[in-house]
Design a protein around this motif. Structure first.
Motif, PDB file in Angstrom:
ATOM      1  N   ALA A  65       0.810  -1.218   0.000  1.00 49.11           N
ATOM      2  CA  ALA A  65       0.000   0.000   0.000  1.00 49.11           C
ATOM      3  C   ALA A  65       0.844   1.269   0.000  1.00 49.11           C
ATOM      4  CB  ALA A  65      -0.933   0.008   1.202  1.00 49.11           C
ATOM      5  N   GLY A  66       1.998   1.251   0.643  1.00 45.81           N
ATOM      6  CA  GLY A  66       2.824   2.442   0.711  1.00 45.81           C
ATOM      7  C   GLY A  66       3.727   2.442   1.923  1.00 45.81           C
ATOM      8  N   VAL A  67       4.056   3.645   2.400  1.00 43.29           N
ATOM      9  CA  VAL A  67       5.006   3.839   3.488  1.00 43.29           C
ATOM     10  C   VAL A  67       4.302   4.561   4.632  1.00 43.29           C
ATOM     11  CG1 VAL A  67       7.160   4.979   4.142  1.00 43.29           C
ATOM     12  CG2 VAL A  67       6.909   4.053   1.872  1.00 43.29           C
ATOM     13  N   ARG A  68       4.543   4.075   5.857  1.00 38.39           N
ATOM     14  CA  ARG A  68       4.059   4.768   7.055  1.00 38.39           C
ATOM     15  C   ARG A  68       5.267   5.027   7.938  1.00 38.39           C
ATOM     16  NH1 ARG A  68       1.680   2.781  12.237  1.00 38.39           N
ATOM     17  NH2 ARG A  68       2.560   0.878  11.427  1.00 38.39           N
ATOM     18  N   THR A  77       1.837   9.058   6.365  1.00 43.55           N
ATOM     19  CA  THR A  77       1.607   7.933   5.461  1.00 43.55           C
ATOM     20  C   THR A  77       1.624   8.440   4.024  1.00 43.55           C
ATOM     21  OG1 THR A  77       0.245   6.881   7.146  1.00 43.55           O
ATOM     22  CG2 THR A  77       0.037   6.045   4.906  1.00 43.55           C
ATOM     23  N   HIS A  78       2.297   7.686   3.144  1.00 44.19           N
ATOM     24  CA  HIS A  78       2.323   8.006   1.715  1.00 44.19           C
ATOM     25  C   HIS A  78       2.034   6.738   0.919  1.00 44.19           C
ATOM     26  CE1 HIS A  78       4.079  11.963   2.393  1.00 44.19           C
ATOM     27  NE2 HIS A  78       4.981  11.400   3.176  1.00 44.19           N
ATOM     28  N   ALA A  79       1.141   6.834  -0.036  1.00 43.13           N
ATOM     29  CA  ALA A  79       0.906   5.721  -0.960  1.00 43.13           C
ATOM     30  C   ALA A  79       2.036   5.693  -1.978  1.00 43.13           C
ATOM     31  CB  ALA A  79      -0.439   5.900  -1.660  1.00 43.13           C
ATOM     32  N   TRP A  80       2.319   4.501  -2.517  1.00 41.42           N
ATOM     33  CA  TRP A  80       3.405   4.386  -3.500  1.00 41.42           C
ATOM     34  C   TRP A  80       3.134   5.245  -4.730  1.00 41.42           C
ATOM     35  CZ3 TRP A  80       7.603   3.187  -1.469  1.00 41.42           C
ATOM     36  CH2 TRP A  80       7.755   2.152  -0.566  1.00 41.42           C
TER      37      TRP A  80
END
Length: 144
Positions: A65-68, A77-80
Motif C-alpha cells: 500500500a505504501g510507506v508509514r 503515510t504516503h501511498a506508493w
C-alpha cells in the motif's frame, strides 16, 4: 509482498532516557512541598513521557500500500503512487554528516525520514541507510 517494519537503532536509547526522566520527575514530585516546585517536574516529566510512549513506535513500515513513517511527534503515510523516488539525502554537519532516507513525492516536494538517519564520515555513506533506501525503492518498484 508482505508489510515490513524497520525500527530506528536509537529507539531503545530514547525509551531508556524517557524512563530515566520520568523517574527523576517522580522523585522531584515526591519532594515538592510548594506548587512552584512542580515546574521542574513538568519540564522533565513531559519530555520523559513523550520519549517513553513514542520510542517503541519510531520507525518505518512499508508494504504494497505504501510507506508509514512514525517519528517522535507524529505519523505520516504516503501511498506508493504519491512517491516518485526514494533516495539518500545527506545533511552536512561540522564534524560528520547525517544520511537520511528521503521520499521524493510526485507533487514535487520531499519528505525526509529524520528519525531513521545515520551518521557518516567523509564520502562514505551509512550502510544501514543505504540498505533501507534500497529496500524502500525495491518495494516502490514492485508496487508500481
Amino acid at each position: 509482498m508482505r508489510v515490513r517494519k524497520r525500527r530506528t537503532a536509537w529507539a531503545l536509547g530514547y525509551f531508556l532516557m524517557g524512563v530515566a526522566c520520568l523517574l527523576v520527575a517522580g522523585v522531584m514530585a515526591a519532594g515538592a512541598d510548594r506548587p512552584v516546585h512542580l515546574i521542574p517536574v513538568v519540564v522533565v516529566g513531559v519530555p520523559g513521557a513523550l520519549l517513553t510512549l513514542r520510542a517503541p513506535r519510531l520507525g518505518v513500515c512499508y508494504g504494497p500500500a505504501g510507506v508509514r513513517y512514525s517519528g517522535l511527534f507524529g505519523t505520516r503515510t504516503h501511498a506508493w503512487a504519491d512517491i516518485r523516488e526514494v533516495r539518500v539525502a545527506v545533511l552536512p554537519g561540522t564534524v560528520y554528516s547525517s544520511d537520511v532516507p528521503e521520499l521524493v513525492l510526485a507533487s514535487g516536494g520531499t519528505d525526509q525520514l529524520l528519525m531513521l538517519g545515520g551518521h557518516s564520515w567523509g564520502r562514505t555513506r551509512n550502510r544501514r541507510i543505504t540498505r533501507l533506501v534500497a529496500d524502500l525503492e525495491a518495494a516502490r518498484a514492485a508496487a508500481s
